[in-house]
Design a protein around this motif. Structure first.
Motif, PDB file in Angstrom:
ATOM      1  N   VAL A 169      -1.796 -19.575 -29.991  1.00  0.00           N
ATOM      2  CA  VAL A 169      -2.968 -20.134 -30.680  1.00  0.00           C
ATOM      3  C   VAL A 169      -2.886 -19.840 -32.174  1.00  0.00           C
ATOM      4  O   VAL A 169      -3.136 -20.715 -33.020  1.00  0.00           O
ATOM      5  N   GLY A 170      -2.520 -18.605 -32.533  1.00  0.00           N
ATOM      6  CA  GLY A 170      -2.447 -18.227 -33.937  1.00  0.00           C
ATOM      7  C   GLY A 170      -1.340 -18.907 -34.705  1.00  0.00           C
ATOM      8  O   GLY A 170      -1.399 -18.996 -35.942  1.00  0.00           O
ATOM      9  N   SER A 171      -0.337 -19.407 -33.997  1.00  0.00           N
ATOM     10  CA  SER A 171       0.797 -20.048 -34.671  1.00  0.00           C
ATOM     11  C   SER A 171       0.590 -21.536 -34.904  1.00  0.00           C
ATOM     12  O   SER A 171       1.346 -22.157 -35.656  1.00  0.00           O
ATOM     13  N   VAL A 172      -0.422 -22.145 -34.275  1.00  0.00           N
ATOM     14  CA  VAL A 172      -0.613 -23.598 -34.357  1.00  0.00           C
ATOM     15  C   VAL A 172      -1.259 -23.966 -35.687  1.00  0.00           C
ATOM     16  O   VAL A 172      -2.303 -23.433 -36.063  1.00  0.00           O
ATOM     17  N   THR A 173      -0.634 -24.886 -36.409  1.00  0.00           N
ATOM     18  CA  THR A 173      -1.182 -25.398 -37.669  1.00  0.00           C
ATOM     19  C   THR A 173      -1.431 -26.901 -37.618  1.00  0.00           C
ATOM     20  O   THR A 173      -2.217 -27.415 -38.421  1.00  0.00           O
ATOM     21  N   GLU A 174      -0.789 -27.615 -36.707  1.00  0.00           N
ATOM     22  CA  GLU A 174      -0.890 -29.071 -36.658  1.00  0.00           C
ATOM     23  C   GLU A 174      -2.221 -29.494 -36.039  1.00  0.00           C
ATOM     24  O   GLU A 174      -2.525 -29.122 -34.895  1.00  0.00           O
ATOM     25  N   PRO A 175      -3.038 -30.259 -36.773  1.00  0.00           N
ATOM     26  CA  PRO A 175      -4.311 -30.724 -36.203  1.00  0.00           C
ATOM     27  C   PRO A 175      -4.095 -31.554 -34.941  1.00  0.00           C
ATOM     28  O   PRO A 175      -3.085 -32.232 -34.790  1.00  0.00           O
ATOM     29  N   ALA A 176      -5.074 -31.508 -34.034  1.00  0.00           N
ATOM     30  CA  ALA A 176      -5.100 -32.279 -32.784  1.00  0.00           C
ATOM     31  C   ALA A 176      -4.095 -31.774 -31.757  1.00  0.00           C
ATOM     32  O   ALA A 176      -3.868 -32.437 -30.744  1.00  0.00           O
ATOM     33  N   THR A 177      -3.490 -30.611 -31.986  1.00  0.00           N
ATOM     34  CA  THR A 177      -2.644 -29.993 -30.964  1.00  0.00           C
ATOM     35  C   THR A 177      -3.512 -29.572 -29.777  1.00  0.00           C
ATOM     36  O   THR A 177      -4.597 -29.029 -29.953  1.00  0.00           O
ATOM     37  N   TRP A 178      -3.023 -29.827 -28.579  1.00  0.00           N
ATOM     38  CA  TRP A 178      -3.739 -29.457 -27.355  1.00  0.00           C
ATOM     39  C   TRP A 178      -3.083 -28.243 -26.714  1.00  0.00           C
ATOM     40  O   TRP A 178      -1.858 -28.102 -26.732  1.00  0.00           O
ATOM     41  N   ILE A 179      -3.904 -27.382 -26.130  1.00  0.00           N
ATOM     42  CA  ILE A 179      -3.423 -26.299 -25.273  1.00  0.00           C
ATOM     43  C   ILE A 179      -4.176 -26.388 -23.955  1.00  0.00           C
ATOM     44  O   ILE A 179      -5.406 -26.401 -23.928  1.00  0.00           O
ATOM     45  N   LYS A 180      -3.438 -26.478 -22.857  1.00  0.00           N
ATOM     46  CA  LYS A 180      -4.030 -26.554 -21.519  1.00  0.00           C
ATOM     47  C   LYS A 180      -3.564 -25.362 -20.698  1.00  0.00           C
ATOM     48  O   LYS A 180      -2.461 -24.853 -20.883  1.00  0.00           O
ATOM     49  N   ALA A 181      -4.407 -24.943 -19.756  1.00  0.00           N
ATOM     50  CA  ALA A 181      -4.036 -23.854 -18.856  1.00  0.00           C
ATOM     51  C   ALA A 181      -4.790 -23.990 -17.548  1.00  0.00           C
ATOM     52  O   ALA A 181      -5.854 -24.617 -17.481  1.00  0.00           O
TER      53      ALA A 181
END
Length: 210
Positions: free
Chosen positions: A55-67
């Protein structure tokens, strides 16, 4: 459960015609390539520290994370720049041939190409009433994007689409299927014999505009 989760991710990429998922320390990553979802990360049996690092490494807008976790488990991992998506569920079923009988005034068309089966239900005037598709993988498939247009709801068309997709999957050698269901869709699939395996929770990166 993790075999079903991985199968769902792999079949989803076939259905959406994206590149294959890439193994990562947290699970799988998919380069979706859409403006509203350039990248999707799917966590598989991931510990909280690894998830927070992602989560802390994501910079690109609209990136999704699912779990495959409940929302209250994941929420503490995400700062305010992340928004939850609609809640969902991973579901699975053993496939068996189904009866396909369109209501009066409707017709069903089924096409398969490059591992993707599309089912379209047309009204008498030729307009689209309902649709759905599957992504076929080795011995399994993922049901995806099953939609009934509002003017044609409550006529059994969702069941019709699922039944037609089921028969096509069986004909192509699939024995099991998975899908990511909405809260509303879960009720339909349970009546058709699908079992809920786990919650399916997502968050989208929505950083404030500069």
């Amino acid at each position: 459960m993790w075999d079903a989760a991985r199968s769902w991710v792999e079949g989803w990429t076939v259905s959406r015609r994206t590149p294959k998922p890439v193994d990562t320390p947290w699970g799988l990553s998919i380069r979706v390539g859409l403006p509203d979802q350039p990248v999707r990360h799917v966590l598989l049996d991931t510990d909280a520290e690894t998830a927070r690092d992602l989560v802390g490494s994501v910079t690109e807008p609209a990136t999704w994370i699912k779990a495959f976790l409940a929302p209250d488990v994941m929420q503490p991992w995400f700062p305010l720049a992340w928004e939850p998506t609609d809640p969902g569920f991973l579901m699975a079923v053993d496939l068996r041939p189904a009866t396909v009988r369109a209501p009066d005034g409707y017709t069903v068309a089924t096409e398969t190409a490059d591992g993707v089966t599309n089912v379209r239900v047309l009204a008498a005037d030729g307009t689209l009433a309902a649709r759905g598709q599957t992504g076929l993988t080795a011995g399994a498939c993922v049901f995806d994007q099953i939609i009934t247009e509002e003017a044609h709801q409550r006529r059994g068309l969702g069941t019709l689409v699922v039944s037609a997709l089921t028969n096509a999957a069986v004909e192509h050698g699939a024995t099991t299927a998975t899908l990511g269901a909405t809260v509303q869709g879960r009720a339909l699939y349970e009546t058709l014999g699908w079992k809920t395996l786990t919650p399916l929770t997502g968050f989208v990166h929505r950083p404030p505009a500069p």
